[in-house]
Design an enzyme around this catalytic site. Structure first.
Site, mmCIF file in Angstrom:
data_model
loop_
_atom_site.group_PDB
_atom_site.id
_atom_site.type_symbol
_atom_site.label_atom_id
_atom_site.label_comp_id
_atom_site.label_asym_id
_atom_site.label_seq_id
_atom_site.Cartn_x
_atom_site.Cartn_y
_atom_site.Cartn_z
ATOM 1 N N ASP A 231 48.247 27.390 77.532
ATOM 2 C CA ASP A 231 47.837 26.806 76.264
ATOM 3 C C ASP A 231 46.322 26.579 76.225
ATOM 4 O O ASP A 231 45.729 26.135 77.211
ATOM 5 C CB ASP A 231 48.562 25.446 76.135
ATOM 6 C CG ASP A 231 48.300 24.758 74.819
ATOM 7 O OD1 ASP A 231 48.699 25.312 73.801
ATOM 8 O OD2 ASP A 231 47.699 23.667 74.829
ATOM 9 N N GLU A 291 46.929 31.965 75.507
ATOM 10 C CA GLU A 291 46.651 31.694 74.092
ATOM 11 C C GLU A 291 45.168 31.961 73.883
ATOM 12 O O GLU A 291 44.341 31.064 73.989
ATOM 13 C CB GLU A 291 46.980 30.244 73.724
ATOM 14 C CG GLU A 291 46.886 30.035 72.229
ATOM 15 C CD GLU A 291 46.679 28.589 71.802
ATOM 16 O OE1 GLU A 291 46.313 27.741 72.634
ATOM 17 O OE2 GLU A 291 46.850 28.318 70.608
#
Ligand code: GLC
Length: 568
Positions: A231, A291
């Protein structure tokens, strides 16, 4: 003689099938040197919304386990589960308060172990979501860090004095609105949070943080997790001198001055950590997805690492920013991706972005557009990641009023920013109440099209979006050219229809995508692609009226897709 040949063949095949990785383990590669994830189809499951096994209105791990047959039949090889760890759920799991457990609302560690085991029986790998940039403000590390200026964990987060009374250390803003600094009256300092104030940033310059986080990754690999989606990797590091970001004109959605985020994003040190994480992943033969929001292909390239020693799968999220289907726009992007090298990872939707069905739909041809765009991203060279519900044409269901909003940014930024609830609604399994997701009250209302767009109804309809996805994914397995074929465009000047072949040795798969609302006749001159007298046999078409054999041209209905086998 033939026995010797067979034996030599076996030996060569065996040598090709395994190659050593750091740590002395063996990882499987196929005869072309591909690892399992190269040709895999990944599926993002947002656990709150996928399937609710205990009818409390929130999805859970047992829910995912109960749908493995569905996912296997769809053609999925790996499930990426967004954070399911203990969390106060301020950012619906992206505020982790314990990295090594499962939130009771999603189940238990034993449920995860069962999911891992059952998934293995379905030849499906499990990928978890690792949130390295920040913890929850309820994580014991932060509580300790906050307890005093001399706490041994003080330096695990970014604490600084203000510039002056009531003045944060600098002008950095949170991407979720307001200053990125929160004052802590008890210790008289500010802490930094790029996201919500309940998500304090970890200090990755502290080696103890690095060690603790890498150990967490090992904890899950040892349990059988096949990799992580990482993330918000861009925001791991901040300039140690805290220089102000240069101002830009205008205000953001939350009414704060825009700035050019050069001192708290994409710092070069990020790559040191990507390499460290990759080393650990290699100890376990694991894969890392990133990401990775980038503006162009050159930026994306950096995440693979100069020596391919960073992320194996940095996500190409750029297509999600293309406003509508457009042959020139997509063709140009794919050409750039192809010439940059690297193994592409295509994504058209996720839990932070308006669903592709809504984003690219024109209100008239939505189902046809969904099929056309699926035929594009699933037939390109590379790995594809599906967001749950894309395969049935789920649409956004945005909150109608501020009071309905669950995602805090939607409350803070209403009405300019409605938050991300709309793309996170319950999976539509059937036309039963609550789309068959739960017998309780779903945490978000189901999308408006669930009566027609759901797994049960679409399974029964041969022309549904779902059956088209299944067919394409089947072709990815059956056609070597779709796995390893070279990408060659065949109509570079056409502004309505995007067509290419994937060529492998003496055969190819042709993909023709009409990205316009009018029909077009597309000449099929495949000589330059190496097929002067091509025989073209249709393998899949979005329109049931499509002819099955083609010769010199193909008539394409508005927003339609044809996938065909080409032989000499
Ligand atoms: C990523 C996640 C998003 C989350 C944010 C903070 O962008 O995809 O959902 O809010 O990071 O963790």
């Amino acid at each position: 003689m033939s026995r010797i040949l067979i034996a030599v063949g076996w030996l060569v095949a065996t040598m090709c099938a395994f190659s050593p990785v750091a740590g002395g383990q063996l990882k499987k590669v196929d005869a072309e040197g591909h690892e399992w994830w190269h040709h895999a189809v990944f599926y993002e499951a947002y656990p709150r919304s996928f399937a609710d096994s205990n009818n409390d209105g929130v999805g859970d791990l047992n829910g995912i386990t109960s749908k493995l047959d569905y996912l296997e039949h769809l053609g999925v090889n790996a499930i990426w589960i967004t954070p399911c760890f203990p969390s106060p759920q301020v950012d619906f799991g992206y505020d982790v308060s314990d990295y090594e457990n499962i939130d009771p609302m999603y189940g238990t560690l034993a449920d995860l172990d069962r999911l891992l085991a059952e998934a293995k029986n379905h030849n499906i790998k499990i990928i978890l979501d690792f949130v390295p940039n920040h913890t929850s403000d309820q994580h014991k590390w932060f509580l300790e860090s906050k307890s005093s200026r001399t706490s041994p964990k003080r330096d695990w987060y970014i604490w600084r004095d203000g510039k002056g009374p009531n003045q944060p250390p600098n002008n950095w803003t949170s991407t979720f609105g307001g200053s990125a600094w929160k004052y802590d009256p008890a210790t008289g300092q500010y802490y930094y949070h790029y996201f919500y104030a309940e998500q304090p940033d970890l200090n990755w310059r502290n080696p103890e943080v690095v060690k603790a986080m890498l150990d967490t990754m090992r904890f899950w690999y040892k349990r059988g997790v096949a990799g992580f989606r990482l993330d918000a990797v861009d925001t791991l590091f901040e300039d140690p001198d805290l220089k102000d970001n240069p101002p830009l004109p205008g205000n953001d959605k939350f009414g704060f001055p825009n700035t050019h985020e050069i001192y708290n994003k994409k710092l070069p040190e990020v790559h040191d950590i990507m390499r460290a994480m990759r080393k650990v992943a290699d100890e376990y033969g694991a894969v890392l997805l990133g990401e990775t929001w980038t503006q162009n292909v050159a930026q994306l390239r950096e995440y693979y690492g100069e020596r391919n020693d960073e992320l194996q799968m940095p996500m190409d999220l750029m297509m999600t920013e293309f406003k509508q289907p457009s042959a020139p726009v997509f063709r140009e992007h794919i050409s750039a991706v192809e010439s940059a090298g690297g193994w592409p990872v295509f994504v058209i939707s996720n839990h932070d972005i308006v669903r592709s069905y809504t984003r690219w739909g024109d209100g008239v041809h939505n189902d046809d557009i969904a099929k056309t765009m699926a035929a594009m991203y699933l037939t390109l060279r590379g790995t594809s990641i599906l967001y749950y519900g894309e395969e049935i044409g789920m649409e956004n269901n945005d909150p109608k009023s501020k009071d309905d909003v669950r995602d805090p940014i939607g409350r803070r930024g209403w009405p300019l920013e409605k938050g991300r609830d709309g793309e996170r609604t319950p999976m539509q399994w059937s036309d039963a109440p609550n789309a068959g997701f739960t017998q309780g009250t779903p945490w978000l209302p189901v999308g408006p099209n669930f009566k027609t767009h759901n797994v049960a109804t679409e399974t029964a309809d041969p022309n549904s979006i779902l059956n088209f996805y299944r067919r394409i994914l089947e072709l990815r397995r059956e056609e070597p050219a779709l796995r390893d074929g070279k990408y060659v465009t065949i109509n570079p000047g056409d502004s309505n229809v995007f067509a290419f072949v994937r060529r492998l040795k003496g055969e190819a798969v042709l993909v023709v995508l009409n990205m316009s609302p009018t029909s077009h006749t597309v000449p099929l001159d495949l000589a330059k692609a190496g097929f002067p007298a091509a025989k073209i046999h249709v393998l899949a078409a979005s329109s049931p009226q499509q002819a099955t054999t083609l010769s010199r041209q193909v008539v394409m209905a508005p927003f339609s897709a044809v996938i065909a086998k080409v032989t000499k």
